[in-house]
Design a protein around this motif. Structure first.
Motif, PDB file in Angstrom:
ATOM      1  N   GLU A   1     -19.901   5.742  -3.659  1.00  0.00           N
ATOM      2  CA  GLU A   1     -20.839   6.569  -4.425  1.00  0.00           C
ATOM      3  C   GLU A   1     -21.465   7.665  -3.566  1.00  0.00           C
ATOM      4  OE1 GLU A   1     -24.822   6.114  -7.257  1.00  0.00           O
ATOM      5  OE2 GLU A   1     -23.789   4.337  -6.487  1.00  0.00           O
ATOM      6  N   SER A   2     -21.986   7.299  -2.405  1.00  0.00           N
ATOM      7  CA  SER A   2     -22.609   8.300  -1.545  1.00  0.00           C
ATOM      8  C   SER A   2     -21.587   9.255  -0.952  1.00  0.00           C
ATOM      9  CB  SER A   2     -23.406   7.622  -0.428  1.00  0.00           C
ATOM     10  OG  SER A   2     -24.559   6.985  -0.944  1.00  0.00           O
ATOM     11  N   ALA A   3     -20.341   8.793  -0.802  1.00  0.00           N
ATOM     12  CA  ALA A   3     -19.280   9.689  -0.338  1.00  0.00           C
ATOM     13  C   ALA A   3     -19.036  10.789  -1.366  1.00  0.00           C
ATOM     14  CB  ALA A   3     -18.002   8.897  -0.088  1.00  0.00           C
ATOM     15  N   LEU A   4     -19.102  10.444  -2.649  1.00  0.00           N
ATOM     16  CA  LEU A   4     -18.959  11.445  -3.703  1.00  0.00           C
ATOM     17  C   LEU A   4     -20.113  12.439  -3.678  1.00  0.00           C
ATOM     18  CD1 LEU A   4     -17.654   9.336  -6.720  1.00  0.00           C
ATOM     19  CD2 LEU A   4     -16.483  11.243  -5.621  1.00  0.00           C
ATOM     20  N   ILE A   5     -21.324  11.950  -3.411  1.00  0.00           N
ATOM     21  CA  ILE A   5     -22.482  12.835  -3.311  1.00  0.00           C
ATOM     22  C   ILE A   5     -22.289  13.816  -2.159  1.00  0.00           C
ATOM     23  CG2 ILE A   5     -24.960  12.928  -2.832  1.00  0.00           C
ATOM     24  CD1 ILE A   5     -25.187  10.170  -4.187  1.00  0.00           C
ATOM     25  N   ALA A   6     -21.809  13.296  -1.015  1.00  0.00           N
ATOM     26  CA  ALA A   6     -21.559  14.162   0.136  1.00  0.00           C
ATOM     27  C   ALA A   6     -20.541  15.240  -0.202  1.00  0.00           C
ATOM     28  CB  ALA A   6     -21.069  13.324   1.321  1.00  0.00           C
ATOM     29  N   ALA A   7     -19.487  14.870  -0.931  1.00  0.00           N
ATOM     30  CA  ALA A   7     -18.465  15.839  -1.324  1.00  0.00           C
ATOM     31  C   ALA A   7     -19.058  16.907  -2.234  1.00  0.00           C
ATOM     32  CB  ALA A   7     -17.310  15.119  -2.027  1.00  0.00           C
ATOM     33  N   TYR A   8     -19.822  16.487  -3.207  1.00  0.00           N
ATOM     34  CA  TYR A   8     -20.426  17.418  -4.164  1.00  0.00           C
ATOM     35  C   TYR A   8     -21.410  18.360  -3.479  1.00  0.00           C
ATOM     36  CZ  TYR A   8     -23.533  19.056  -7.864  1.00  0.00           C
ATOM     37  OH  TYR A   8     -24.319  19.834  -8.694  1.00  0.00           O
ATOM     38  N   MET A   9     -22.166  17.835  -2.490  1.00  0.00           N
ATOM     39  CA  MET A   9     -23.185  18.626  -1.813  1.00  0.00           C
ATOM     40  C   MET A   9     -22.614  19.491  -0.698  1.00  0.00           C
ATOM     41  SD  MET A   9     -26.037  17.850  -3.363  1.00  0.00           S
ATOM     42  CE  MET A   9     -27.269  18.424  -2.213  1.00  0.00           C
ATOM     43  N   GLY A  10     -21.353  19.310  -0.356  1.00  0.00           N
ATOM     44  CA  GLY A  10     -20.766  20.067   0.741  1.00  0.00           C
ATOM     45  C   GLY A  10     -21.348  19.688   2.084  1.00  0.00           C
ATOM     46  N   MET A  11     -21.584  18.384   2.300  1.00  0.00           N
ATOM     47  CA  MET A  11     -22.125  17.876   3.555  1.00  0.00           C
ATOM     48  C   MET A  11     -21.100  16.983   4.236  1.00  0.00           C
ATOM     49  SD  MET A  11     -26.024  16.831   2.477  1.00  0.00           S
ATOM     50  CE  MET A  11     -27.133  17.967   1.639  1.00  0.00           C
ATOM     51  N   ALA A  12     -21.297  16.754   5.528  1.00  0.00           N
ATOM     52  CA  ALA A  12     -20.433  15.841   6.267  1.00  0.00           C
ATOM     53  C   ALA A  12     -20.711  14.406   5.828  1.00  0.00           C
ATOM     54  CB  ALA A  12     -20.651  16.008   7.766  1.00  0.00           C
ATOM     55  N   CYS A  13     -19.739  13.513   6.048  1.00  0.00           N
ATOM     56  CA  CYS A  13     -19.849  12.137   5.555  1.00  0.00           C
ATOM     57  C   CYS A  13     -19.469  11.152   6.648  1.00  0.00           C
ATOM     58  CB  CYS A  13     -18.936  11.956   4.340  1.00  0.00           C
ATOM     59  SG  CYS A  13     -19.050  10.328   3.569  1.00  0.00           S
TER      60      CYS A  13
END
Length: 354
Positions: A193-205
């Protein structure tokens, strides 16, 4: 005309075309018979050593209401470590966002970035870093709603980019000081779930294998597939965190493995405040259920001699298709902990800071 093909990391490893980056996660452990003062001094010692060895970054965790860990304030330690080091990136692994005001986090990390330009990481997570009562006392307005966490991530980007925050007012509030550089933004995840948030936000994961040994490859693969480029990060960037220990002494390897087996199992049983060392647990006999849990938890650790460590860490990076591993090490004495990081730097041939 020359054509370039981007190979997955596991293929780059196979062909010897990419080096693995090593980094540190310091949870500031307090050993049995020691105290917080000694733990924090050891943090300074370890940061200076890994800076000299050429480690990529040094992250500090946020935990609360614990007698076994020395700090709930990563940002304070980052400020001190910046003055003690020259090259290594410094950051939070992570700031537990629901515990804090987003504006305050943005201001703290802007001050750090102003002090140490292009060396600061803001790693962010949504776990409380302790029990819910403590989390409530840290931030009485925290209602543990995942939507609030997502809004905080949006807001922190607005503060660093000096953009208005939707729904606040027409007047823009700035996080001071106003500077030309920003910390690198990371989202910490132990789930998809948080990996998807990182992808959507354009942040590193960064995937926390030391928390959840299952699903890392899928989480980071989904992150890469769904990644939306941002002004801060045009391409996906990943890492994996693991508990690790390296020694040339096989007896020490066995002892640290036994220590970590008990530590992780005791945490699962709610024994968060029990101090122990290897001698306290060496003769414990586990039942079948405990052995099942230990077998699972060993996937949260990589412990062994230098060549074993090299093989297993390389395999982990290949499995998760990442080029960076962040290592958290627990030992019964300071020198064993420091030497573990020395041996890993040597076996992976990372370069000292220049």
């Amino acid at each position: 005309m020359t054509f370039f093909i981007r190979l997955p990391y596991k293929e780059l490893v196979t062909f010897g075309l990419m080096n693995i980056k090593l980094s540190v996660l310091d949870q500031t452990p307090i050993r049995k018979g020691s105290n917080a003062n000694e733990s924090l001094q050891e943090t300074i010692q370890l940061a200076k050593l890994t800076d000299e060895l050429g480690y990529t970054r040094y992250w500090l965790s946020e935990h609360h209401n614990s007698e076994m860990l020395a700090t709930g304030s990563p940002e304070l330690m980052i400020a001190r470590l910046g003055a003690e080091t020259k090259h290594i990136r410094l950051g939070s692994g992570g700031m537990m966002m629901p515990n804090h005001s987003t504006l305050r986090i943005a201001e703290n990390f802007r001050v750090l970035e102003a002090l140490y330009p292009n060396r600061i990481d803001l790693g962010m997570g949504r776990a409380p870093g302790g029990d819910r009562l403590t989390a409530h006392l840290l931030n009485p307005s925290n209602n543990f709603d995942p939507k609030d966490y997502i809004q905080q991530l949006k807001d922190v980007k607005c503060y660093f980019n000096e953009e208005p925050i939707d729904g606040i007012s027409e007047t823009m509030v700035k996080a001071i000081p106003s500077i030309t550089t920003s910390p690198d933004l990371w989202i910490l995840t132990s789930s998809g779930e948080s990996a998807l948030i990182a992808a959507y936000m354009g942040m590193a994961c960064s995937f926390a294998q030391f928390i959840n040994p299952i699903g890392g490859a899928e989480a980071l693969r989904t992150y890469r597939e769904k990644f939306v480029p941002s002004a801060e990060l045009p391409e996906p960037e990943t890492s994996v965190g693991i508990f690790g220990f390296c020694s040339e002494d096989e007896e020490k390897v066995k002892q640290v493995q036994a220590f970590m087996d008990y530590r992780l199992l005791s945490f699962e049983k709610g024994l968060h405040q029990v101090q122990f060392d290897y001698n306290d647990i060496k003769d414990i006999e586990y039942d079948a259920y405990d052995m099942q849990r230990i077998d699972r938890n060993r996937k949260r650790t990589i412990i062994g001699t230098p060549e074993v460590m090299k093989e297993k860490i390389t395999a982990l990076c290949s499995e998760l298709d990442t080029d960076e591993v962040i290592i958290s090490t627990y030992t019964s004495c300071t020198e064993d902990r420091l030497n573990s990081y020395r041996l890993l730097a040597k076996v992976f041939n990372i370069k000292k800071g220049e």
